[in-house]
Design a protein around this motif. Structure first.
Motif, PDB file in Angstrom:
ATOM      1  N   GLN A 309       0.840  -1.188   0.000  1.00 41.43           N
ATOM      2  CA  GLN A 309       0.000   0.000   0.000  1.00 41.43           C
ATOM      3  C   GLN A 309       0.879   1.244   0.000  1.00 41.43           C
ATOM      4  O   GLN A 309       1.998   1.226   0.529  1.00 41.43           O
ATOM      5  N   ILE A 310       0.346   2.306  -0.576  1.00 40.20           N
ATOM      6  CA  ILE A 310       1.073   3.575  -0.613  1.00 40.20           C
ATOM      7  C   ILE A 310       0.142   4.688  -0.161  1.00 40.20           C
ATOM      8  O   ILE A 310      -1.039   4.712  -0.522  1.00 40.20           O
ATOM      9  N   TYR A 320      -0.680  -1.028  -3.798  1.00 37.08           N
ATOM     10  CA  TYR A 320       0.603  -0.831  -4.492  1.00 37.08           C
ATOM     11  C   TYR A 320       1.277  -2.193  -4.653  1.00 37.08           C
ATOM     12  O   TYR A 320       1.554  -2.876  -3.671  1.00 37.08           O
ATOM     13  N   SER A 321       1.539  -2.564  -5.888  1.00 38.55           N
ATOM     14  CA  SER A 321       2.237  -3.820  -6.158  1.00 38.55           C
ATOM     15  C   SER A 321       3.568  -3.510  -6.821  1.00 38.55           C
ATOM     16  O   SER A 321       3.615  -2.944  -7.913  1.00 38.55           O
ATOM     17  N   GLY A 322       4.648  -3.855  -6.123  1.00 35.68           N
ATOM     18  CA  GLY A 322       5.954  -3.500  -6.655  1.00 35.68           C
ATOM     19  C   GLY A 322       6.614  -4.574  -7.486  1.00 35.68           C
ATOM     20  O   GLY A 322       7.636  -4.324  -8.117  1.00 35.68           O
ATOM     21  N   GLY A 323       6.082  -5.786  -7.487  1.00 37.44           N
ATOM     22  CA  GLY A 323       6.689  -6.825  -8.310  1.00 37.44           C
ATOM     23  C   GLY A 323       6.711  -8.206  -7.680  1.00 37.44           C
ATOM     24  O   GLY A 323       7.137  -9.163  -8.318  1.00 37.44           O
ATOM     25  N   GLY A 324       6.284  -8.345  -6.454  1.00 39.80           N
ATOM     26  CA  GLY A 324       6.154  -9.676  -5.875  1.00 39.80           C
ATOM     27  C   GLY A 324       7.118 -10.028  -4.768  1.00 39.80           C
ATOM     28  O   GLY A 324       6.807 -10.835  -3.903  1.00 39.80           O
ATOM     29  N   ALA A 328      10.229  -5.405  -3.072  1.00 43.31           N
ATOM     30  CA  ALA A 328       9.481  -4.650  -4.073  1.00 43.31           C
ATOM     31  C   ALA A 328       8.080  -4.310  -3.588  1.00 43.31           C
ATOM     32  O   ALA A 328       7.559  -3.225  -3.871  1.00 43.31           O
ATOM     33  N   ASP A 329       7.460  -5.217  -2.871  1.00 40.92           N
ATOM     34  CA  ASP A 329       6.113  -4.972  -2.340  1.00 40.92           C
ATOM     35  C   ASP A 329       6.139  -4.247  -1.005  1.00 40.92           C
ATOM     36  O   ASP A 329       5.094  -3.948  -0.430  1.00 40.92           O
ATOM     37  N   HIS A 330       7.335  -3.983  -0.499  1.00 38.09           N
ATOM     38  CA  HIS A 330       7.516  -3.268   0.774  1.00 38.09           C
ATOM     39  C   HIS A 330       6.794  -3.973   1.918  1.00 38.09           C
ATOM     40  O   HIS A 330       6.131  -3.342   2.746  1.00 38.09           O
ATOM     41  N   THR A 331       6.919  -5.280   1.946  1.00 40.88           N
ATOM     42  CA  THR A 331       6.345  -6.049   3.054  1.00 40.88           C
ATOM     43  C   THR A 331       7.398  -6.380   4.110  1.00 40.88           C
ATOM     44  O   THR A 331       7.072  -7.004   5.120  1.00 40.88           O
TER      45      THR A 331
END
Length: 339
Positions: A309-310, A320-324, A328-331
């Motif tokens: 999320q952003i 927000y999906s950064g790439g998996g 990238a997903d900032h998890t």
């Protein structure tokens, strides 16, 4: 050759590993270094678009707020002028009525109605005083009318400015939504907490804008530099209890890291890990993200990314999906970008 206890323990561990296999020796996975530009997902074009939209929104909101404040001041001034104008208009009306009833005392009338030269001089002096008082009253009335008209024009100008800034805010929101559409962009619940502590506000200019800053102070998380406002946000977060490993300046790539205007805060206590945060680590990230959102206007936050999320000032929380990957997903870390 004699061996030390440390060497003997290492040799014993090696023998056991050879006898029972690698699975018998548990080696904890080391914490990863801070995500690099490629790991964090999103393209340079996306990051630049997000920065432009967030900056545009913050600037327009400040101008809108300043215009609303100025309009309120002008309305108060106009109210005071209109009260004075009403009193002066009433006074001017009384003067006009008196003049209509009595007429102006001319030289011939004064001569005929005066019993002596001394009385004539007294009448002339009295008439001069009345004329001066009347002229001052009429002059004040004219000045008040001009002030009222000027205040009304200024209020109209502020209303026009507010319309322009509202239009800018709407456009910047559309720009942000268009950019985020490529990485999700749907509305989300986000991370907000009324219990988040308040940060000490960062310095602003006299007009409420943020000072222009460069990468000019030492970055306590790397050997490079960050902006004074980024350092302030980092220090305020730590003062609020968010003390886990952080990395700010990073060379290469787009976005704010190379400019010293961004930090990554690891969710795990031991540093950045290549896995999504769960349990207490997830709670830590939730609380940290909520802290930055509550203090966004105090610190000068551009946007925050956490757990797919952003948050941006013009859109609120969006998916927000950064790439998996966790990076990238900032998890596995909270990303903070500063104005």
């Amino acid at each position: 050759m004699r061996t030390t206890p440390v060497v003997r323990r290492l040799l014993l561990a090696l023998v056991l590993a050879l006898l029972v296999g690698p699975a018998a020796v548990a080696v904890p996975a080391p914490a990863l270094a801070a995500p690099n530009a490629d790991d964090e997902g999103g393209t340079k074009k996306l990051r630049d678009a997000l920065e432009a939209a967030a900056r545009g929104h913050i600037d327009a909101q400040r101008k809108l707020d300043a215009s609303v404040k100025r309009q309120k001041q002008l309305a108060g001034e106009l109210g005071d002028v209109e009260k004075r104008l009403s009193a002066l208009t009433e006074q001017a009306g009384a003067l006009a009525a008196r003049s209509y009833r009595l007429g102006r005392l001319g030289p011939v009338t004064m001569l005929l109605s005066s019993g002596s030269a001394e009385e004539l001089l007294d009448r002339v002096a009295e008439l001069e005083l009345i004329a001066q008082r009347d002229d001052r009253a009429l002059g004040a009335l004219g000045e008040a009318r001009i002030q009222a008209a000027t205040a009304k024009q200024a209020i109209d100008a502020e209303v026009g400015e507010q319309r322009r800034q509202v239009a800018v805010l709407a456009q910047k929101k559309r720009d942000a939504e268009r950019a985020l559409a490529t990485v999700g962009g749907g509305t989300s619940g986000g991370f907000v907490s009324v219990n988040s502590p308040l940060a000490k506000p960062a310095p602003r200019n006299a007009d409420g804008s943020w000072p222009s800053e460069s990468c000019s102070v030492d970055d306590p998380t790397t050997s490079s530099c960050i902006t004074p406002r980024t350092l302030h946000a980092y220090q305020q977060a730590r003062a609020a209890g968010f003390t886990r490993h952080t990395s700010c300046h990073r060379s290469g790539g787009g976005g704010e890291h190379p400019k010293g205007r961004a930090c990554d805060f690891s969710a795990a206590a031991g540093g950045f890990e290549d896995r999504s945060a769960t349990g207490g680590d997830k709670t830590y990230g939730d609380r940290l993200a909520a802290y930055f959102i509550k203090n966004a206007s105090r610190l000068g936050v551009l946007y925050v990314i956490w757990y797919r999320q952003i948050w941006m000032p013009g859109t609120g929380w969006r998916s927000y999906s950064g790439g998996g990957s966790p990076a990238a997903d900032h998890t596995n870390h909270v990303h903070l970008s500063m104005y």
